[in-house]
Design a protein around this motif. Structure first.
Motif, mmCIF file in Angstrom:
data_model
loop_
_atom_site.group_PDB
_atom_site.id
_atom_site.type_symbol
_atom_site.label_atom_id
_atom_site.label_comp_id
_atom_site.label_asym_id
_atom_site.label_seq_id
_atom_site.Cartn_x
_atom_site.Cartn_y
_atom_site.Cartn_z
ATOM 1 N N ALA A 36 8.769 10.863 -1.007
ATOM 2 C CA ALA A 36 7.249 9.871 -1.005
ATOM 3 C C ALA A 36 7.668 9.017 -0.887
ATOM 4 C CB ALA A 36 6.865 10.333 -2.360
ATOM 5 N N VAL A 37 8.730 8.051 -0.989
ATOM 6 C CA VAL A 37 9.338 6.856 -0.948
ATOM 7 C C VAL A 37 9.729 6.285 0.899
ATOM 8 C CG1 VAL A 37 10.811 5.092 -1.603
ATOM 9 C CG2 VAL A 37 9.280 5.834 -3.865
ATOM 10 N N ALA A 38 10.359 7.090 1.058
ATOM 11 C CA ALA A 38 10.975 7.244 2.433
ATOM 12 C C ALA A 38 9.929 7.132 3.006
ATOM 13 C CB ALA A 38 11.996 8.613 2.612
ATOM 14 N N ALA A 39 8.716 8.153 3.039
ATOM 15 C CA ALA A 39 7.912 8.174 4.291
ATOM 16 C C ALA A 39 6.685 6.925 3.987
ATOM 17 C CB ALA A 39 6.991 10.079 3.364
ATOM 18 N N VAL B 169 0.891 -1.346 -0.255
ATOM 19 C CA VAL B 169 -0.105 -0.017 0.201
ATOM 20 C C VAL B 169 0.588 1.396 0.182
ATOM 21 C CG1 VAL B 169 -2.009 1.385 1.373
ATOM 22 C CG2 VAL B 169 -2.025 -1.186 0.719
ATOM 23 N N GLY B 170 1.624 1.084 0.917
ATOM 24 C CA GLY B 170 2.797 2.478 0.785
ATOM 25 C C GLY B 170 3.738 2.619 -0.355
ATOM 26 N N ALA B 171 3.670 1.638 -1.733
ATOM 27 C CA ALA B 171 4.502 1.786 -2.287
ATOM 28 C C ALA B 171 4.212 2.038 -3.711
ATOM 29 C CB ALA B 171 5.644 0.304 -2.415
ATOM 30 N N PHE B 172 2.451 1.927 -3.774
ATOM 31 C CA PHE B 172 2.086 2.373 -4.635
ATOM 32 C C PHE B 172 1.179 3.192 -4.259
ATOM 33 C CE2 PHE B 172 1.667 -2.520 -5.709
ATOM 34 C CZ PHE B 172 2.332 -2.131 -7.102
ATOM 35 N N LEU B 173 1.184 4.032 -3.336
ATOM 36 C CA LEU B 173 0.378 4.894 -2.777
ATOM 37 C C LEU B 173 1.541 6.195 -3.403
ATOM 38 C CD1 LEU B 173 -1.805 7.150 -1.687
ATOM 39 C CD2 LEU B 173 -1.001 6.423 0.848
ATOM 40 N N ALA B 174 2.986 6.281 -2.914
ATOM 41 C CA ALA B 174 3.934 6.684 -2.827
ATOM 42 C C ALA B 174 4.310 6.821 -4.660
ATOM 43 C CB ALA B 174 5.395 6.387 -2.055
ATOM 44 N N ARG B 175 4.617 5.915 -5.387
ATOM 45 C CA ARG B 175 3.870 6.174 -6.767
ATOM 46 C C ARG B 175 3.331 7.210 -6.900
ATOM 47 N NH1 ARG B 175 5.198 1.482 -10.540
ATOM 48 N NH2 ARG B 175 4.773 2.769 -11.907
ATOM 49 N N GLU B 176 1.450 7.222 -6.868
ATOM 50 C CA GLU B 176 0.552 8.028 -6.982
ATOM 51 C C GLU B 176 1.163 9.087 -6.687
ATOM 52 O OE1 GLU B 176 -1.315 6.998 -10.179
ATOM 53 O OE2 GLU B 176 0.152 6.539 -9.966
ATOM 54 N N MET B 177 1.601 9.595 -5.146
ATOM 55 C CA MET B 177 0.982 11.082 -5.657
ATOM 56 C C MET B 177 2.693 11.543 -5.717
ATOM 57 S SD MET B 177 -0.489 11.442 -2.496
ATOM 58 C CE MET B 177 -1.175 11.493 -1.094
ATOM 59 N N GLY B 178 3.895 10.802 -6.104
ATOM 60 C CA GLY B 178 4.968 11.712 -6.746
ATOM 61 C C GLY B 178 4.527 11.482 -8.605
ATOM 62 N N ARG B 179 3.815 10.503 -8.714
ATOM 63 C CA ARG B 179 3.173 11.287 -10.376
ATOM 64 C C ARG B 179 2.594 12.344 -10.272
ATOM 65 N NH1 ARG B 179 -0.378 9.939 -14.023
ATOM 66 N NH2 ARG B 179 -1.080 8.723 -12.240
ATOM 67 N N ARG B 180 1.620 12.759 -8.762
ATOM 68 C CA ARG B 180 0.524 13.897 -9.319
ATOM 69 C C ARG B 180 0.799 15.058 -8.377
ATOM 70 N NH1 ARG B 180 -5.046 10.074 -9.202
ATOM 71 N NH2 ARG B 180 -5.740 11.978 -9.311
ATOM 72 N N VAL B 181 1.132 14.748 -7.216
ATOM 73 C CA VAL B 181 1.006 16.407 -6.417
ATOM 74 C C VAL B 181 2.349 16.736 -6.913
ATOM 75 C CG1 VAL B 181 1.195 17.128 -4.285
ATOM 76 C CG2 VAL B 181 0.190 14.554 -4.581
ATOM 77 N N PRO B 182 1.915 18.173 -7.385
ATOM 78 C CA PRO B 182 3.188 18.728 -7.812
ATOM 79 C C PRO B 182 4.429 19.550 -6.960
ATOM 80 C CG PRO B 182 0.941 19.557 -9.445
ATOM 81 C CD PRO B 182 0.595 18.651 -7.794
ATOM 82 N N GLY B 183 5.450 18.988 -7.413
ATOM 83 C CA GLY B 183 6.727 19.903 -6.085
ATOM 84 C C GLY B 183 6.849 18.424 -5.408
ATOM 85 N N LEU B 184 6.034 17.522 -5.323
ATOM 86 C CA LEU B 184 6.661 16.423 -4.522
ATOM 87 C C LEU B 184 8.002 15.596 -4.626
ATOM 88 C CD1 LEU B 184 6.253 14.828 -1.822
ATOM 89 C CD2 LEU B 184 4.605 13.190 -2.996
ATOM 90 N N HIS B 185 9.013 15.862 -3.921
ATOM 91 C CA HIS B 185 9.936 14.881 -4.340
ATOM 92 C C HIS B 185 9.794 13.392 -4.277
ATOM 93 C CE1 HIS B 185 14.068 14.415 -4.375
ATOM 94 N NE2 HIS B 185 14.645 14.115 -2.911
#
Length: 438
Positions: free
Chosen positions: A138-141, A118-134
């Protein structure tokens, strides 16, 4: 916070080799320590490495299957829509990182494999779609939520079981005294709040920001023209074969939960993921395509898990774990013992990144000493459990499944993870200091 983060990032980028080289370096260090400190022969150390090498074959396969079945679920339209809703919540990168951290820790609490996916795929989508998210942040979080010890924590569950290997020494220790004690629940909540605070305060800027550029979780319409296909090939694009196969694991899960109650293990998580994947994927063809995409995520696990098993074999046969544990016991008193247990468990966890295996080696020494000193037994058990979790935060071994999904290297996230290791370690130590004063 920014200063500490930049310091940790600089240290990791300069000094940390990739995960494979780190495993090789740890192998060499343990071999040399066994020969020089413990006086073992090269023959003994080599034999220990060889005997241990195959000990994680089963576990490695379980991790690969969790990754693959999780990948299959994530590549279904319904899961993509659920993650879409989470991705729509944050208004800025800081909120996105905080949500990833909280969702990750909550799902890790339910089950380790579930939280990792869950964490891995949520980080992928957040990283892809939230502007400015490093994306590395996101993966470390997502990975930092692994600190939590939840419903499947092996050590307190083992000590609460009839016939455990330390029952003659300390008896049965119920989980209401360890995992679900008021102080451990309070510590868990404090760490959850701290995790959110930390990852909402770390803000890479400008050229530091690297946004995820990969494909969305589900970009396949699933529409296939089968009119010109022979009947056998057409069948690959129908849902019915998936539904038929899903009846087998589904039936077993119903029987298992009826007999044993709702208890989760890695094997049951794999079956649950497989069942959900079969039910949600529209056809065997789409199921197989998702598996094919997910196989690449397993490459780190396949080779590095056996290397760490070899390291654990050398640690065990050399007596290094016994020596370090005994040294900590010698300098402890009734008040400091849980704290020193936490530190010693954290150190040895770097070389034996398996809680159950480490407890089998260290547990008898620590519990015998705790009883002799009059230290609190439940606190000793949980101090060891938290120590095992603590240095996982900067040990690439446990991050390999998540890194495989994210497509990153350990060096990309470990600066943030080292920073989190320092902060959560200080918090856990402070908690046990307070407990010793009560």
């Amino acid at each position: 916070m920014q200063f500490l983060t930049r310091l940790c990032l600089k240290f990791v980028q300069t000094c940390l080799p990739n995960a494979m080289l780190l495993a090789i370096a740890l192998s060499a260090v343990v071999f040399l320590l066994g020969v020089t400190i413990e006086g073992q022969s090269a023959y003994t150390m080599l034999n220990g490495w060889g005997e241990g090498f195959s000990n994680l074959y089963k576990f490695a396969m379980q991790m690969c299957l969790i990754l693959l079945t999780g990948f299959v679920i994530a590549k279904t339209p319904i899961v993509a829509r659920l993650i879409d809703r989470l991705v729509d919540i944050p208004d800025n990168p800081a909120q996105a990182a905080g949500i990833i951290a909280v969702v990750s820790m909550v799902t890790f609490y339910i089950n380790w494999g579930f939280g990792m996916i869950v964490g891995a795929f949520l980080a992928r989508e957040m990283g892809r779609r939230v502007p400015g998210l490093h994306f590395p942040l996101a993966v470390a979080a997502a990975y930092s939520g692994e600190i939590v010890r939840g419903t499947t924590a092996s050590i307190p569950l083992l000590m609460a079981s009839e016939g455990n290997f330390m029952q003659d020494v300390v008896g049965i220790v119920p989980i209401t005294d360890t995992l679900y004690s008021w102080w451990n629940v309070a510590l868990t909540l404090v760490l959850l709040a701290l995790l959110y605070f930390v990852f909402t305060r770390v803000k890479p800027e400008g050229d530091e920001v690297k946004q995820f550029q990969g494909e969305p979780l589900n970009n396949d319409t699933g529409i296939v023209d089968t009119r010109q296909m022979p009947w056998a090939e057409k069948l690959e694009h129908y849902r019915l074969p998936n539904l038929v196969l899903a009846l087998l694991p589904l039936g077993y899960l119903v029987i298992n939960f009826q007999q044993l109650g709702f208890t989760l293990s890695l094997n049951l998580v794999i079956l649950i993921f497989l069942t959900i994947g079969l039910l949600l994927q529209p056809s065997p063809a789409s199921f197989g395509k998702a598996v094919k995409e997910g196989v690449l995520s397993c490459r780190g696990i396949i080779m590095q898990f056996p290397l760490y098993a070899g390291i654990a074999g050398m640690v065990k046969v050399s007596g290094l774990a016994d020596t370090l544990s005994t040294w900590f016991v010698d300098i402890a008193n009734v008040h400091t013992f849980p704290i020193l247990t936490f530190v010693s468990a954290g150190i040895i966890n770097i070389f034996i990144p398996s809680g159950g295996g480490q407890w089998a080696i260290q547990g008898p020494i620590m519990l015998d000493a705790a009883k002799t000193l009059g230290a609190d037994i439940p606190q000793t058990i949980m101090a060891f459990t938290w120590g095992d979790a603590w240095t996982n935060q900067m040990q690439p071994f446990w991050a390999l499944p998540l890194l495989g999904v994210a497509g990153l290297s350990a060096r990309d996230i470990m600066g943030y993870c080292v920073m989190w290791t320092l902060l959560c370690g200080a918090t856990i130590i402070a908690a046990f200091v307070l407990l010793s004063m009560l």
